[in-house]
Design a protein around this motif. Structure first.
Motif, PDB file in Angstrom:
ATOM      1  N   GLY A  41       0.819  -1.220   0.000  1.00  0.00           N
ATOM      2  CA  GLY A  41       0.000   0.000   0.000  1.00  0.00           C
ATOM      3  C   GLY A  41       0.844   1.257   0.000  1.00  0.00           C
ATOM      4  O   GLY A  41       0.565   2.216  -0.716  1.00  0.00           O
ATOM      5  N   LEU A  42       1.907   1.263   0.818  1.00  0.00           N
ATOM      6  CA  LEU A  42       2.792   2.429   0.863  1.00  0.00           C
ATOM      7  C   LEU A  42       3.503   2.647  -0.477  1.00  0.00           C
ATOM      8  O   LEU A  42       3.665   3.785  -0.921  1.00  0.00           O
ATOM      9  CB  LEU A  42       3.816   2.271   1.990  1.00  0.00           C
ATOM     10  CG  LEU A  42       3.266   2.415   3.402  1.00  0.00           C
ATOM     11  CD1 LEU A  42       4.336   2.049   4.425  1.00  0.00           C
ATOM     12  CD2 LEU A  42       2.754   3.817   3.642  1.00  0.00           C
ATOM     13  N   LYS A  47       4.385   5.949  -5.062  1.00  0.00           N
ATOM     14  CA  LYS A  47       5.082   5.443  -6.240  1.00  0.00           C
ATOM     15  C   LYS A  47       5.858   6.544  -6.970  1.00  0.00           C
ATOM     16  O   LYS A  47       7.037   6.365  -7.306  1.00  0.00           O
ATOM     17  CB  LYS A  47       4.090   4.783  -7.186  1.00  0.00           C
ATOM     18  CG  LYS A  47       4.743   4.184  -8.406  1.00  0.00           C
ATOM     19  CD  LYS A  47       3.722   3.539  -9.317  1.00  0.00           C
ATOM     20  CE  LYS A  47       4.411   3.010 -10.553  1.00  0.00           C
ATOM     21  NZ  LYS A  47       3.459   2.479 -11.509  1.00  0.00           N
ATOM     22  N   SER A  48       5.249   7.674  -7.210  1.00  0.00           N
ATOM     23  CA  SER A  48       5.922   8.731  -7.979  1.00  0.00           C
ATOM     24  C   SER A  48       7.105   9.303  -7.197  1.00  0.00           C
ATOM     25  O   SER A  48       8.170   9.559  -7.772  1.00  0.00           O
ATOM     26  CB  SER A  48       4.935   9.835  -8.349  1.00  0.00           C
ATOM     27  OG  SER A  48       4.418  10.438  -7.170  1.00  0.00           O
ATOM     28  N   GLN A  49       6.938   9.480  -5.888  1.00  0.00           N
ATOM     29  CA  GLN A  49       8.043   9.995  -5.085  1.00  0.00           C
ATOM     30  C   GLN A  49       9.203   8.998  -5.036  1.00  0.00           C
ATOM     31  O   GLN A  49      10.369   9.385  -5.117  1.00  0.00           O
ATOM     32  CB  GLN A  49       7.587  10.308  -3.647  1.00  0.00           C
ATOM     33  CG  GLN A  49       6.687  11.505  -3.557  1.00  0.00           C
ATOM     34  CD  GLN A  49       5.214  11.145  -3.671  1.00  0.00           C
ATOM     35  OE1 GLN A  49       4.851  10.082  -4.145  1.00  0.00           O
ATOM     36  NE2 GLN A  49       4.365  12.069  -3.249  1.00  0.00           N
ATOM     37  N   LEU A  50       8.878   7.699  -4.914  1.00  0.00           N
ATOM     38  CA  LEU A  50       9.931   6.687  -4.890  1.00  0.00           C
ATOM     39  C   LEU A  50      10.665   6.614  -6.231  1.00  0.00           C
ATOM     40  O   LEU A  50      11.892   6.488  -6.274  1.00  0.00           O
ATOM     41  CB  LEU A  50       9.345   5.315  -4.539  1.00  0.00           C
ATOM     42  CG  LEU A  50       8.883   5.139  -3.091  1.00  0.00           C
ATOM     43  CD1 LEU A  50       8.127   3.835  -2.938  1.00  0.00           C
ATOM     44  CD2 LEU A  50      10.065   5.176  -2.150  1.00  0.00           C
ATOM     45  N   THR A  51       9.912   6.704  -7.330  1.00  0.00           N
ATOM     46  CA  THR A  51      10.532   6.682  -8.654  1.00  0.00           C
ATOM     47  C   THR A  51      11.469   7.867  -8.829  1.00  0.00           C
ATOM     48  O   THR A  51      12.596   7.726  -9.329  1.00  0.00           O
ATOM     49  CB  THR A  51       9.449   6.698  -9.743  1.00  0.00           C
ATOM     50  OG1 THR A  51       8.563   5.602  -9.520  1.00  0.00           O
ATOM     51  CG2 THR A  51      10.049   6.576 -11.123  1.00  0.00           C
ATOM     52  N   SER A  52      11.034   9.030  -8.411  1.00  0.00           N
ATOM     53  CA  SER A  52      11.856  10.230  -8.508  1.00  0.00           C
ATOM     54  C   SER A  52      13.125  10.094  -7.666  1.00  0.00           C
ATOM     55  O   SER A  52      14.215  10.445  -8.112  1.00  0.00           O
ATOM     56  CB  SER A  52      11.046  11.445  -8.059  1.00  0.00           C
ATOM     57  OG  SER A  52      11.854  12.586  -7.987  1.00  0.00           O
ATOM     58  N   LEU A  53      12.986   9.572  -6.456  1.00  0.00           N
ATOM     59  CA  LEU A  53      14.140   9.399  -5.575  1.00  0.00           C
ATOM     60  C   LEU A  53      15.149   8.425  -6.162  1.00  0.00           C
ATOM     61  O   LEU A  53      16.356   8.703  -6.177  1.00  0.00           O
ATOM     62  CB  LEU A  53      13.666   8.906  -4.203  1.00  0.00           C
ATOM     63  CG  LEU A  53      14.753   8.599  -3.181  1.00  0.00           C
ATOM     64  CD1 LEU A  53      15.485   9.881  -2.785  1.00  0.00           C
ATOM     65  CD2 LEU A  53      14.161   7.934  -1.960  1.00  0.00           C
TER      66      LEU A  53
END
Length: 68
Positions: A41-42, A47-53
């Motif tokens: 769920g997290l 998802k977008s923030q993790l991809t950017s990071l």
């Protein structure tokens, strides 16, 4: 069957039911499944923030490794 024999069998059956209800062996599996559901769920929410990071980290690794 005598009454005493029936009572012993009922007590034995009651004891087996009680043991089954208090058995905690499967709780670990439920906990692992709940943790996985929360983590998935997290990941979906962020998802977008993790991809950017991850992209930023790989870009920094690539640019710094070019200097070696």
């Amino acid at each position: 069957m005598t009454v005493a024999l029936i009572m012993r069998k009922l007590r034995a059956a009651g004891q087996k039911i009680k043991e089954r209800l208090t058995d905690e062996q499967g709780i670990g599996v439920v906990e692992v499944i709940l943790i996985l559901v929360v983590l998935i769920g997290l990941v979906i929410i962020f998802k977008s923030q993790l991809t950017s990071l991850v992209n930023t980290i790989f870009e920094k690794i690539t640019s710094e490794s070019a200097g070696i």
